[in-house]
Scaffold this motif. Structure first.
Motif, PDB file in Angstrom:
ATOM      1  N   GLU A  83       0.814  -1.224   0.000  1.00  0.00           N
ATOM      2  CA  GLU A  83       0.000   0.000   0.000  1.00  0.00           C
ATOM      3  C   GLU A  83       0.842   1.266   0.000  1.00  0.00           C
ATOM      4  OE1 GLU A  83      -2.737  -0.335   3.252  1.00  0.00           O
ATOM      5  OE2 GLU A  83      -3.932  -1.857   2.218  1.00  0.00           O
ATOM      6  N   ASN A  84       1.926   1.296   0.763  1.00  0.00           N
ATOM      7  CA  ASN A  84       2.705   2.526   0.906  1.00  0.00           C
ATOM      8  C   ASN A  84       4.185   2.377   0.596  1.00  0.00           C
ATOM      9  OD1 ASN A  84       0.444   4.023   1.892  1.00  0.00           O
ATOM     10  ND2 ASN A  84       0.675   2.937   3.827  1.00  0.00           N
ATOM     11  N   GLN A  85       4.619   1.158   0.248  1.00  0.00           N
ATOM     12  CA  GLN A  85       6.044   0.902   0.017  1.00  0.00           C
ATOM     13  C   GLN A  85       6.878   1.354   1.217  1.00  0.00           C
ATOM     14  OE1 GLN A  85       7.187  -0.696  -3.054  1.00  0.00           O
ATOM     15  NE2 GLN A  85       5.015  -1.114  -2.884  1.00  0.00           N
ATOM     16  N   SER A  86       6.321   1.118   2.409  1.00  0.00           N
ATOM     17  CA  SER A  86       6.968   1.557   3.643  1.00  0.00           C
ATOM     18  C   SER A  86       7.263   0.355   4.534  1.00  0.00           C
ATOM     19  CB  SER A  86       6.057   2.529   4.393  1.00  0.00           C
ATOM     20  OG  SER A  86       6.510   2.732   5.714  1.00  0.00           O
ATOM     21  N   TYR A  87       8.547   0.180   4.843  1.00  0.00           N
ATOM     22  CA  TYR A  87       8.925  -0.892   5.756  1.00  0.00           C
ATOM     23  C   TYR A  87       8.409  -0.618   7.163  1.00  0.00           C
ATOM     24  CZ  TYR A  87      11.884  -2.820   2.121  1.00  0.00           C
ATOM     25  OH  TYR A  87      12.329  -3.386   0.952  1.00  0.00           O
ATOM     26  N   CYS A  88       8.333   0.656   7.526  1.00  0.00           N
ATOM     27  CA  CYS A  88       7.806   1.007   8.857  1.00  0.00           C
ATOM     28  C   CYS A  88       6.338   0.593   8.971  1.00  0.00           C
ATOM     29  CB  CYS A  88       7.951   2.504   9.118  1.00  0.00           C
ATOM     30  SG  CYS A  88       9.662   3.007   9.365  1.00  0.00           S
ATOM     31  N   ASP A  89       5.546   0.893   7.939  1.00  0.00           N
ATOM     32  CA  ASP A  89       4.133   0.497   7.950  1.00  0.00           C
ATOM     33  C   ASP A  89       3.997  -1.026   8.001  1.00  0.00           C
ATOM     34  OD1 ASP A  89       3.487   3.156   7.808  1.00  0.00           O
ATOM     35  OD2 ASP A  89       2.694   3.080   5.759  1.00  0.00           O
ATOM     36  N   ALA A  90       4.843  -1.719   7.247  1.00  0.00           N
ATOM     37  CA  ALA A  90       4.805  -3.181   7.240  1.00  0.00           C
ATOM     38  C   ALA A  90       5.152  -3.733   8.618  1.00  0.00           C
ATOM     39  CB  ALA A  90       5.765  -3.730   6.189  1.00  0.00           C
ATOM     40  N   GLN A  91       6.169  -3.158   9.248  1.00  0.00           N
ATOM     41  CA  GLN A  91       6.567  -3.612  10.580  1.00  0.00           C
ATOM     42  C   GLN A  91       5.458  -3.363  11.587  1.00  0.00           C
ATOM     43  OE1 GLN A  91      10.308  -2.063  11.976  1.00  0.00           O
ATOM     44  NE2 GLN A  91       9.997  -2.825  14.050  1.00  0.00           N
TER      45      GLN A  91
END
Length: 78
Positions: free
Chosen positions: A41-49
């Protein structure tokens, strides 16, 4: 990126463990899927974590598989 990779590796190990119960393996599979979706959705590792760390299985969801999930777990003790 390293932190989410480490967390996902743990979930993959749980999912792959044929000695774990199907319920535990299903929860790991869903945690992995939720993590991937959050990253997409956001290409964000922080969001995934955050998605992985915040994942809690919905008790109403039950064990029934959803489309795209493994629908049969084979136990080595079967």
């Amino acid at each position: 990126m390293a932190a989410v990779s480490k967390l996902l590796t743990k979930q993959h190990l749980v999912f792959s463990d044929v000695n774990s119960t199907p319920e535990i393996r299903r929860a790991a599979e869903r945690a992995i899927d939720i993590t991937r979706k959050a990253f997409e959705e956001n290409q964000s590792y922080c969001d995934a974590q955050h998605a992985l760390q915040d994942y809690k299985q919905d008790p109403g969801e039950g064990f029934r598989h959803k489309p795209g999930e493994i629908n049969k777990f084979i136990h080595s003790n079967s």
